[in-house]
Design an enzyme around this catalytic site. Structure first.
Site, short mmCIF file in Angstrom:
data_model
loop_
_atom_site.label_atom_id
_atom_site.label_comp_id
_atom_site.label_asym_id
_atom_site.label_seq_id
_atom_site.Cartn_x
_atom_site.Cartn_y
_atom_site.Cartn_z
N SER A 96 0.82 -1.20 0.00
CA SER A 96 0.00 0.00 0.00
C SER A 96 0.87 1.27 0.00
O SER A 96 1.62 1.50 -0.93
CB SER A 96 -0.97 -0.03 1.18
OG SER A 96 -1.92 0.99 1.08
N ASP A 235 -1.67 6.27 -3.95
CA ASP A 235 -0.60 5.54 -3.26
C ASP A 235 -0.23 4.31 -4.08
O ASP A 235 -0.67 4.12 -5.22
CB ASP A 235 -1.03 5.17 -1.84
CG ASP A 235 -2.12 4.11 -1.79
OD1 ASP A 235 -2.84 3.95 -2.79
OD2 ASP A 235 -2.25 3.43 -0.75
N ASP A 237 -0.92 1.13 -4.19
CA ASP A 237 -1.89 0.18 -4.72
C ASP A 237 -3.18 0.85 -5.15
O ASP A 237 -4.17 0.18 -5.46
CB ASP A 237 -2.19 -0.93 -3.71
CG ASP A 237 -2.91 -0.43 -2.47
OD1 ASP A 237 -2.61 0.69 -2.02
OD2 ASP A 237 -3.75 -1.17 -1.92
N ASP A 239 -5.48 2.93 -3.59
CA ASP A 239 -6.69 3.03 -2.77
C ASP A 239 -6.75 4.34 -1.98
O ASP A 239 -7.81 4.75 -1.53
CB ASP A 239 -6.81 1.84 -1.81
CG ASP A 239 -5.71 1.82 -0.76
OD1 ASP A 239 -4.56 2.16 -1.08
OD2 ASP A 239 -6.00 1.46 0.40
#
Length: 452
Positions: A96, A235, A237, A239
């Site tokens: 993440s 970010d 990934d 999300d």
């Protein structure tokens, strides 16, 4: 023993997160889900993710789960596949927003929410007792490959079935897998789109994976040079989202969360807003002026999703990291949905900066104090004992210790669930008072750490 932190299982690759752990986690998730059905697996661009993904997949297959490998995919796109195809769950292989060497496994159920805390405990019990089930040769799961992009794009365009011609948007994809899909979505609704940092690179060479204000100079400059209506930074990934207004100013996620809360309350004629304990006081302004209630939760998407699922008339959730969650979409942050929702709002009420200017100004500072994981519990207990002696403050123990002063200024002290640090959040309506509270917060933590 604990596997899960604030969100999923995270750690240094080939240290905490090893191929052996990933295989075992796959077997555990298979057993947790009943050893039947299909799960989706997607990943960001981190360098160790192929190793983790295939190890995880081996465990899932051995436990009897069918695996749909989505390759590189943003986490929200994986969840749209789960929802569209009615899958049993999903795993996102991603660190993440954390540094490139930190990797992770995020586990999702069929409703697209992460495991709740009680479910994490069930998972951990299976994992540590090794009470997972391995299937016989003819019960091993089947493996197939696909892509999440088509479903993700179609889902969002069907929800926002209109055009926004003339709007200009800059997207800093942050080397995440979101680049192609988000560009297609925005261009399909008529926007002129400018893309930055679109190459998938697990080293994150242009900026760190976390879209913090101090890393967004390139985005701010492009927004002003292109005369864009807003910019959005993602970010690792895809999300989390941090927005930049048309003047090139970063809009802190607490204020974007307040903006979205305002319009959800207006359009749905009230409801409940879900937000973590470290949310800015700006949310009180929205609730008091636009007629809503709120539920405060522990920090992290699992707690927020659980509150959304279990709270009657919960209409929206957000956190100060840049996750914006609409329960009618998926129970996770989705920058594509957020960008389209913002376009709807701007099309009826003007510029982003003019809407944000309505909100009162609060001053916020976030600090991270190094603290070994094994000392966190003792430090937290000591802080609680120290602060119970204070008679002029309110203590809130939802997550860590939140000290609320009579004028609503506050300090939140809590151990990080993902890193070896103790986090301090401080907010005040006065810039001068903020610095005083920061010194007070640091003194409390440093005193508590003595002798631990």
């Amino acid at each position: 023993m604990k596997l899960f932190g604030t969100s999923g299982i995270r750690g240094l690759i080939n240290d905490k997160l090893t191929p052996e752990l990933a295989v075992k986690a796959g077997l555990t998730f298979s057993t947790f889900l009943g050893n039947e059905g299909m799960v989706a697996v997607g990943m960001d661009a981190r360098l160790g993710n192929f190793m983790l993904k295939y190890s995880l997949t081996a465990g899932l297959l051995a436990g009897g789960m069918n695996v749909l490998d989505l390759g590189y995919s943003s986490t929200p796109a994986v969840l749209h596949v789960v929802k569209k195809l009615k899958l049993k769950g999903a795993v996102a292989v991603t660190g993440s927003h954390t540094p490139p060497e930190i990797h992770g496994l995020l586990f999702f159920k069929k409703d697209t929410s992460e495991l709740f805390q009680s479910e994490e405990e069930v998972f951990e019990k299976i994992f540590f007792e090794e009470s997972f089930k391995r299937e016989k040769w003819d019960g091993i799961g089947k493996y197939s490959e696909s892509s999440s992009e088509k479903i993700y794009v179609e889902n969002l365009l069907s929800r926002f079935n209109r055009e926004f011609k003339g709007y200009k948007v800059v997207v800093d994809a942050g080397h995440s897998p979101s680049s192609n899909a988000l560009c297609k979505i925005l261009e399909s609704v008529g926007c002129k789109v400018y893309m930055l940092n679109t190459d998938l690179d697990g080293r994150f060479p242009s900026r760190p994976p976390n879209p913090l204000p101090e890393y967004l100079d390139m985005l701010k400059k492009k927004v002003t040079n292109a005369d864009a209506d807003f910019g959005i930074a993602l970010d690792g990934d895809g999300d989390r989202a941090t927005f930049v207004d048309e003047r090139g100013n970063v809009v802190l996620p607490d204020y974007m969360g307040a903006l979205f809360s305002k319009y959800e309350l207006i359009d749905k004629k009230g409801g409940v807003i879900v937000c973590p304990i470290n949310t800015s006081n700006v949310i009180y302004y929205v609730l008091e002026n636009y007629g809503g209630r709120y539920v405060h939760t522990r920090i992290g998407p699992p707690a927020m999703a659980e509150a959304l699922v279990k709270t009657e008339n919960a209409i929206y959730a957000f956190e100060e990291t840049g996750k914006y969650i609409w329960p009618e979409n998926v129970y996770y942050g989705d920058p594509g949905f957020a960008a389209l929702r913002l376009l709807e709002i701007l099309s009826r009420d003007g510029s982003l900066s003019s809407i944000i200017d309505e909100f009162p100004k609060y001053y916020i500072k976030k600090l991270a104090i190094p603290c070994p994981d094994e000392k966190k519990k003792a430090v937290l207990e000591k802080i609680q004992k120290m602060l119970y002696k204070k008679e002029d403050v309110e203590l809130v123990l939802v997550d860590g210790v939140k000290v609320v002063f009579p004028n609503r200024d506050w300090i939140l002290l809590r151990p990080s669930g993902t890193e070896p640090v103790f986090r301090c959040f401080v907010e005040s309506s006065s810039e001068k008072k903020l610095e005083e509270l920061v010194k007070k917060a640091l003194k409390i933590v440093e005193e508590a750490m003595k002798g631990c």
